[in-house]
Design a protein around this motif. Sequence first.
Motif, PDB file in Angstrom:
ATOM      1  N   LYS A  88       0.835  -1.208   0.000  1.00 38.79           N
ATOM      2  CA  LYS A  88       0.000   0.000   0.000  1.00 38.79           C
ATOM      3  C   LYS A  88       0.871   1.259   0.000  1.00 38.79           C
ATOM      4  O   LYS A  88       0.563   2.243  -0.693  1.00 38.79           O
ATOM      5  N   LYS A  89       1.968   1.217   0.751  1.00 39.10           N
ATOM      6  CA  LYS A  89       2.893   2.350   0.769  1.00 39.10           C
ATOM      7  C   LYS A  89       3.549   2.526  -0.599  1.00 39.10           C
ATOM      8  O   LYS A  89       3.744   3.654  -1.075  1.00 39.10           O
ATOM      9  N   ALA A  90       3.869   1.412  -1.246  1.00 41.67           N
ATOM     10  CA  ALA A  90       4.464   1.483  -2.583  1.00 41.67           C
ATOM     11  C   ALA A  90       3.473   2.083  -3.577  1.00 41.67           C
ATOM     12  O   ALA A  90       3.862   2.846  -4.470  1.00 41.67           O
ATOM     13  N   PHE A  91       2.202   1.726  -3.443  1.00 40.66           N
ATOM     14  CA  PHE A  91       1.166   2.285  -4.326  1.00 40.66           C
ATOM     15  C   PHE A  91       1.205   3.812  -4.273  1.00 40.66           C
ATOM     16  O   PHE A  91       1.080   4.493  -5.300  1.00 40.66           O
ATOM     17  N   GLU A 110       6.230   1.107 -12.659  1.00 46.94           N
ATOM     18  CA  GLU A 110       6.237   0.846 -11.218  1.00 46.94           C
ATOM     19  C   GLU A 110       4.926   0.213 -10.772  1.00 46.94           C
ATOM     20  O   GLU A 110       4.921  -0.703  -9.937  1.00 46.94           O
ATOM     21  N   TYR A 111       3.814   0.679 -11.337  1.00 48.36           N
ATOM     22  CA  TYR A 111       2.526   0.058 -11.009  1.00 48.36           C
ATOM     23  C   TYR A 111       2.451  -1.363 -11.560  1.00 48.36           C
ATOM     24  O   TYR A 111       1.843  -2.249 -10.937  1.00 48.36           O
ATOM     25  N   ASN A 112       3.066  -1.606 -12.714  1.00 45.43           N
ATOM     26  CA  ASN A 112       3.125  -2.975 -13.243  1.00 45.43           C
ATOM     27  C   ASN A 112       3.943  -3.886 -12.336  1.00 45.43           C
ATOM     28  O   ASN A 112       3.596  -5.051 -12.123  1.00 45.43           O
ATOM     29  N   ALA A 113       5.032  -3.360 -11.800  1.00 45.07           N
ATOM     30  CA  ALA A 113       5.847  -4.130 -10.855  1.00 45.07           C
ATOM     31  C   ALA A 113       5.037  -4.431  -9.595  1.00 45.07           C
ATOM     32  O   ALA A 113       5.080  -5.551  -9.062  1.00 45.07           O
ATOM     33  N   LYS A 145      -5.333  -4.540  -5.897  1.00 48.03           N
ATOM     34  CA  LYS A 145      -5.123  -4.956  -7.289  1.00 48.03           C
ATOM     35  C   LYS A 145      -5.998  -4.119  -8.227  1.00 48.03           C
ATOM     36  O   LYS A 145      -5.521  -3.625  -9.263  1.00 48.03           O
ATOM     37  N   LEU A 146      -7.257  -3.939  -7.890  1.00 46.71           N
ATOM     38  CA  LEU A 146      -8.164  -3.158  -8.720  1.00 46.71           C
ATOM     39  C   LEU A 146      -7.706  -1.704  -8.820  1.00 46.71           C
ATOM     40  O   LEU A 146      -7.743  -1.106  -9.903  1.00 46.71           O
ATOM     41  N   LYS A 181      -5.001   2.564 -12.031  1.00 50.31           N
ATOM     42  CA  LYS A 181      -3.903   3.520 -12.234  1.00 50.31           C
ATOM     43  C   LYS A 181      -3.205   3.272 -13.568  1.00 50.31           C
ATOM     44  O   LYS A 181      -2.887   4.208 -14.306  1.00 50.31           O
ATOM     45  N   ILE A 182      -2.975   1.994 -13.867  1.00 48.44           N
ATOM     46  CA  ILE A 182      -2.278   1.645 -15.110  1.00 48.44           C
ATOM     47  C   ILE A 182      -3.110   2.079 -16.323  1.00 48.44           C
ATOM     48  O   ILE A 182      -2.590   2.651 -17.293  1.00 48.44           O
ATOM     49  N   ARG A 183      -4.421   1.826 -16.278  1.00 50.31           N
ATOM     50  CA  ARG A 183      -5.293   2.216 -17.390  1.00 50.31           C
ATOM     51  C   ARG A 183      -5.314   3.727 -17.575  1.00 50.31           C
ATOM     52  O   ARG A 183      -5.226   4.234 -18.706  1.00 50.31           O
TER      53      ARG A 183
END
Length: 297
Positions: A244-247, A255-258, A286-287, A292-294
């Motif tokens: 969660k902190k990484a998010f 980074e979001y893919n990782a 995950k959602l 974020k990626i989209r």
Amino acid sequence: MLNDPLVTVICTCYNHAPYVEKSLNSVINQDYKNIELIIVDNASQDNSVAVIENWLQKYPSILFIKNAINIGNNKSFNQAIALSKGSYLIDLAADDVLTKEGITHQIDTFLKNPNAGLVFGNATIIDENDSLLHYHFPVDTNLKIIDASIFNTNYESILKGGNCMCSVSGMYKRTVFEELKGYDENLAYEDLDYWLRMARKHNLIYIDLPLVEKRYLKHSQLSHFYKKSAYEKRINYSTFIILKKAFLMNTKTSEYNALLKRIHHELIHNLKLKNISLVLQLFILKLKTEYKIRVMN
């Protein structure tokens, strides 16, 4: 040498009576001599304290902190660092053993790489009887790593997981440790969170040598990652908090893919353990990550 920077080694002990003396000797017997050793016992239930106090008769100037209760490695290390003076720091468990030239190699690397926040190497994994089990990073017949991607360890490679961390072999730069306000004391373990926060701004340098002998014990923290227990649940929940902190730290699609790759791993792991509540929280993360990626694409 008089100009060699001071290295602080914090040796934390909990029920390590059979191994702690060898661990302490590995610090004292380094070929690098400008070392400050601080020992912390976290309310061991065996005779660790007696072993340490007997060993200290030869080294009475070494600071020994005896905690009345087990406050955990994260808090113990932070408290010991507050009493220390070294410009570089090592977190040493009392069942592990430093190689004789390890600190010399790490300091030489730091001095050649002033932007580094952490220098790490390989680890020899040993059992209770000092027998070789394997190496943390697989090696060839010359003890050189097979997977050269370790040399490029960075924020993303740590975040996605896999063959990219060897925390027991790490040496920290004190200024960076203080900048990051040390270990997060709310977590059950320290390394993944600290490495991620450190790697956001600072370089990691890998030395292709075994720098420590890491002892694998049946009751060790590592074994709890794969067992059903209250402590294991706390470890897995801590991993979720770190993700969660990484998010919140992430700024790029890669980074979001990782992060998404690591979430998938944790989902599978916790499904096997039937940690349903944590699985649901991971699924929500995950959602959010997928969204974020989209958006960023």
